[in-house]
Design a protein around this motif. Structure first.
Motif, short mmCIF file in Angstrom:
data_model
loop_
_atom_site.label_atom_id
_atom_site.label_comp_id
_atom_site.label_asym_id
_atom_site.label_seq_id
_atom_site.Cartn_x
_atom_site.Cartn_y
_atom_site.Cartn_z
N TYR A 27 3.37 0.04 5.35
CA TYR A 27 3.05 0.21 6.78
C TYR A 27 3.57 1.38 7.32
O TYR A 27 4.30 2.21 6.73
N THR A 135 -6.94 -7.27 -0.18
CA THR A 135 -6.17 -6.13 0.49
C THR A 135 -6.53 -6.70 1.92
O THR A 135 -7.77 -6.52 2.22
N ASP A 137 -6.18 -5.02 5.79
CA ASP A 137 -5.52 -3.76 6.60
C ASP A 137 -5.67 -4.03 8.07
O ASP A 137 -6.62 -4.65 8.39
N LEU A 146 -4.65 3.65 9.52
CA LEU A 146 -4.23 2.47 9.14
C LEU A 146 -2.64 2.30 9.58
O LEU A 146 -1.78 3.25 9.51
N ARG A 149 -0.99 -2.53 5.81
CA ARG A 149 -1.71 -3.06 4.52
C ARG A 149 -1.07 -3.99 3.95
O ARG A 149 0.16 -3.82 3.43
#
Length: 186
Positions: A27, A135, A137, A146, A149
């Protein structure tokens, strides 16, 4: 007596490491996760991969339902319209892995507790198996950058009972989202 406690401790370590699900997170540490209150899905469905076991609309529905449920339990609100603070997207893929079956640990005590031993065995055959990797996100809705994750992997299983499939997916999503929001570094 020390040998007994050592053997019990070693067995507990081995058993605790065998859950089958491995998770990790990454992160942006500058993100104020406390200000994130609302979300929506970035896309209506997962992008098609060409793998029929992955491109399953039922799997897509189950993953989304699990994410929605857990985010709701954590106090996040889902927006269908409007401007949420973050977007959610996911990717589920299958990868072929090589593993060894068998192996284990054993321990025992001799007569009257005077002798004991520990045995560790390794697998004797190698096999290929599919691993599912999910995954998830969380993306800033305004900048599209982003923020967080989370990834989880587990051996891929197909069941003839949808309840078992749902249980596997829920457990995987729960373990991934248990990491969110990340703990503040001290």
């Amino acid at each position: 007596m020390i040998r007994i406690w050592f053997a019990v401790f070693a067995a507990a370590l081995v058993i605790s490491g065998c859950s089958g699900i491995k998770v990790n997170q990454d992160y942006d540490p500058t993100t104020d996760f406390a200000s994130m209150k609302t979300y929506r899905w970035a896309a209506e469905t997962q992008e098609k991969t060409g793998e029929l076991r992955v491109d399953n609309p039922l799997r897509d529905t189950r993953i989304r339902a699990a994410v929605d449920r857990l985010l709701n339990e954590k106090g996040f609100r889902k927006f269908v319209d409007g401007s949420p603070t973050f977007l959610v997207r996911y990717q589920y893929v299958l990868r072929q892995k090589i593993g060894s079956d068998g192996g284990g640990i054993g321990f025992g005590i001799g007569s009257f507790g005077s002798h004991g031993g520990i045995a560790i065995g390794t697998g004797n055959s190698v096999r290929a198996y599919d691993e599912g990797a999910l995954t998830i996100d969380f993306v800033d809705a305004a900048s599209q950058s982003l923020l967080w994750r989370g990834t989880g992997t587990q051996p891929f299983r197909e069941y003839d009972d949808p309840k078992k499939t749902n249980k596997d997916i829920n457990l995987l999503v729960e373990k991934i989202l248990a990491q969110f929001p990340p703990a503040k570094p001290e």
